[in-house]
Motif scaffolding. Structure first.
Motif, PDB file in Angstrom:
ATOM      1  N   ASP A 247      -5.405  -2.141   6.579  1.00  0.00           N
ATOM      2  CA  ASP A 247      -4.722  -0.859   6.452  1.00  0.00           C
ATOM      3  C   ASP A 247      -3.430  -0.869   7.257  1.00  0.00           C
ATOM      4  O   ASP A 247      -3.333  -1.523   8.306  1.00  0.00           O
TER       5      ASP A 247
ATOM      6  N   ARG B 191      -1.898   3.825   4.766  1.00  0.00           N
ATOM      7  CA  ARG B 191      -2.842   4.937   4.864  1.00  0.00           C
ATOM      8  C   ARG B 191      -2.160   6.250   5.194  1.00  0.00           C
ATOM      9  O   ARG B 191      -2.680   7.323   4.886  1.00  0.00           O
ATOM     10  N   ALA B 192      -0.989   6.181   5.869  1.00  0.00           N
ATOM     11  CA  ALA B 192      -0.267   7.412   6.222  1.00  0.00           C
ATOM     12  C   ALA B 192       1.131   7.041   6.687  1.00  0.00           C
ATOM     13  O   ALA B 192       1.400   5.902   7.098  1.00  0.00           O
TER      14      ALA B 192
ATOM     15  N   LEU C 269       6.300   4.315  -2.149  1.00  0.00           N
ATOM     16  CA  LEU C 269       4.987   4.691  -1.637  1.00  0.00           C
ATOM     17  C   LEU C 269       4.085   5.133  -2.792  1.00  0.00           C
ATOM     18  O   LEU C 269       4.573   5.532  -3.852  1.00  0.00           O
ATOM     19  N   HIS C 270       2.782   5.105  -2.574  1.00  0.00           N
ATOM     20  CA  HIS C 270       1.866   5.598  -3.584  1.00  0.00           C
ATOM     21  C   HIS C 270       1.820   7.116  -3.551  1.00  0.00           C
ATOM     22  O   HIS C 270       1.791   7.723  -2.477  1.00  0.00           O
TER      23      HIS C 270
ATOM     24  N   THR D 185      -0.161   9.590  -0.729  1.00  0.00           N
ATOM     25  CA  THR D 185      -0.225   9.053   0.631  1.00  0.00           C
ATOM     26  C   THR D 185      -0.044  10.189   1.641  1.00  0.00           C
ATOM     27  O   THR D 185       0.927  10.939   1.551  1.00  0.00           O
TER      28      THR D 185
ATOM     29  N   THR E 297      -4.881  10.782  10.660  1.00  0.00           N
ATOM     30  CA  THR E 297      -5.833  10.365   9.628  1.00  0.00           C
ATOM     31  C   THR E 297      -7.171   9.928  10.207  1.00  0.00           C
ATOM     32  O   THR E 297      -8.033   9.462   9.461  1.00  0.00           O
TER      33      THR E 297
END
Length: 503
Positions: free
Chosen positions: A6, A76-77, A232-233, A236, A444
């Motif tokens: 990650d 992840r963030a 980015l996805h 996110t 997160t």
């Protein structure tokens, strides 16, 4: 074999450059990148930056650069910090209406700050907000817009700082972190930790203020439009983020009462963590980067920017050469003494009309003497600030040195000699963007607020030259008082051509 760890993405938008870091959830730096940019000085006392061409451009560029050969799904963030307090007015769609007005180096609202203090009461502002109104305060800059650019102000529906503008572009959320809000006197009550509605109607009439959250909370998720631009996805998580210096404090675990951070950058910045709100007339009392945390802060208007100025007029001579030459000069620079107020001063006194001074020049002084005297001047300014912290009972138990100025040990050595205080130098010195990855991890649940990510690499201790600086520090303080009227007179004569500057 494909990497599966990650990742956390941190981006910091600075005065002279933006930086980005990818880190793993245990704090290991995977990659970093940087991009330089400029500021605009359209008039004397005005310092601005373009939110679209600088802030958002840098977020997009750095994100795409770091993810070019990596799976964006591993992120992840993301968390973004930035310069502050700054004021960017935008319309109902979040489109900027002008360039952002920068922090204390922009002095256009000084007279309006005094006017607001007279109306609201200086003591009341200091008690509720933690800071006097000055060129550093965001509130008077907003009031300046309402008075001087009324048509633009009438179209304003959002007020952004660098970090909150990036969050808005990424998620569509109109939020601001509590710490940044506490740098907006007279708009924010640091005790109740809410906007002051009755004062907001005076300073920013009719303007919706952003929702308040803490830096390590989730603001929202990356939208499909932002994902297309950044790589980015979609979905996110995006943390709220904060002002760069406090993100940097997070990066070096400065968060316990008695911890102090000295940031060596274009400006020198000081953050001391306290266990309760502390008030000082000339320093900035704020909330910290986490709930229940308080800080007292100060910042010189120019520090590293002075050495950049000297390098420029020295024909672009490499910094390494200038540092080496300065290191050969004896402490005290053979009787050369400087005042570092090249851009006015913010703390420990608010004087936008202060000016730099070189006193004691002789024909035997060379570039090494001048460069060292400039470093010594910033060190005297650091001591002056730390003495003011101590004067209101702030404990200074642990001092941590951060920033680009620590890459060579001469500047921190001089500061330790002048202040008499040792300074810890952390192992990881990537900057505020690294602190952003920690805030993203906390937001997160991948890290805890109390987790330590950064070990101590070295300790800079005061040397024998400390005694030499005692007399020079007294002379430094006397030189300011004896020349202040001349500085102010020269400031009135300093109108000159505007130009773009890269700090």
């Amino acid at each position: 074999m494909a990497e599966t760890t990650d990742l956390l993405l941190g981006i910091d938008i600075g005065t002279a450059s933006s930086k980005a870091v990818l880190a793993s959830p245990d704090g290991a730096v995977v990659a970093d990148a940087a991009v330089e940019h400029g500021t605009s000085r359209p008039r004397p006392g005005w310092v601005e930056q373009d939110a679209e061409q600088v802030w958002w451009h840098d977020v997009v560029y750095l994100t795409r650069h770091l993810l070019a050969e990596r799976d964006a799904g591993r992120v992840r963030a993301i968390c973004v910090s930035g310069i502050g307090p700054v004021v960017l007015p935008a319309d109902g769609h979040g489109t900027p209406l002008r360039s952002a007005i920068l922090y204390g180096v922009d002095t256009r609202a000084v007279e309006l700050a005094a006017e607001l203090e007279a109306r609201l009461g200086a003591d009341a502002v200091l008690e509720r907000c933690g800071s006097r109104l000055s060129s550093q305060s965001a509130g008077p800059k907003v009031a300046w817009l309402a008075r001087n650019e009324p048509e633009l102000y009438a179209r304003t529906r959002h007020l952004f700082m660098a970090s909150s503008y990036a969050v808005y572009r990424l998620t569509g959320a109109y939020v601001l972190d509590h710490h940044s809000a506490s740098q907006c006197p007279p708009l924010y009550d640091r005790h109740r930790q809410t906007w002051i509605d009755e004062w907001a109607e005076i300073v920013a009439p009719g303007l919706p203020l952003p929702e308040l959250r803490w830096p390590a909370e989730i603001a929202g998720a990356v939208t499909p439009a932002a994902a297309e631009q950044t790589g980015l996805h979609p979905g996110t998580p995006v943390a709220v983020g904060t002002i760069d210096a406090w993100a940097e404090a997070e990066s070096v675990d400065v968060r316990e009462p008695g911890d102090v951070m000295i940031m060596y950058g274009s400006t020198m910045f000081f953050i001391a963590v306290t266990d309760e709100p502390v008030t000082h007339e000339h320093l900035w009392g704020t909330v910290g980067q986490h709930a229940g945390m308080h800080t007292l802060a100060g910042g010189m208007a120019s520090s590293g920017s002075i050495t950049g100025w000297f390098r420029e007029i020295a024909g672009g001579r490499p910094f390494e050469d200038l540092v080496a030459a300065a290191d050969q000069v004896v402490p005290g620079s053979d009787g050369l003494l400087a005042l570092p107020y090249f851009d006015g001063e913010r703390t420990p006194f608010a004087d936008p009309h202060a000016r730099g001074v070189l006193a004691g020049l002789t024909l035997r002084h060379g570039s090494g003497h001048i460069y060292r005297s400039l470093l010594e001047a910033t060190a005297f300014g650091a001591r002056h600030n730390l003495e003011e912290f101590a004067s209101v009972g702030v404990p200074l138990r642990r001092v941590v040195a951060v920033g680009g100025g620590t890459k060579a040990d001469l500047w921190p050595r001089i500061v330790s000699d002048v202040t008499g205080r040792p300074q810890e130098v952390p192992t990881t010195m990537v900057g505020a963007a690294y602190g952003d990855t920690k805030l993203a991890a906390v937001a997160t649940g991948l890290a805890g607020r109390g987790d330590r990510w950064n070990d101590v690499r070295d300790v800079v201790r005061p040397g024998q030259s400390s005694s030499v600086y005692e007399e020079l520090y007294t002379l430094y303080r006397r030189l300011h008082h004896s020349t202040s009227e001349v500085q102010h007179a020269l400031a009135r004569l300093s109108e000159g051509p505007c130009r773009m500057e890269v700090a």
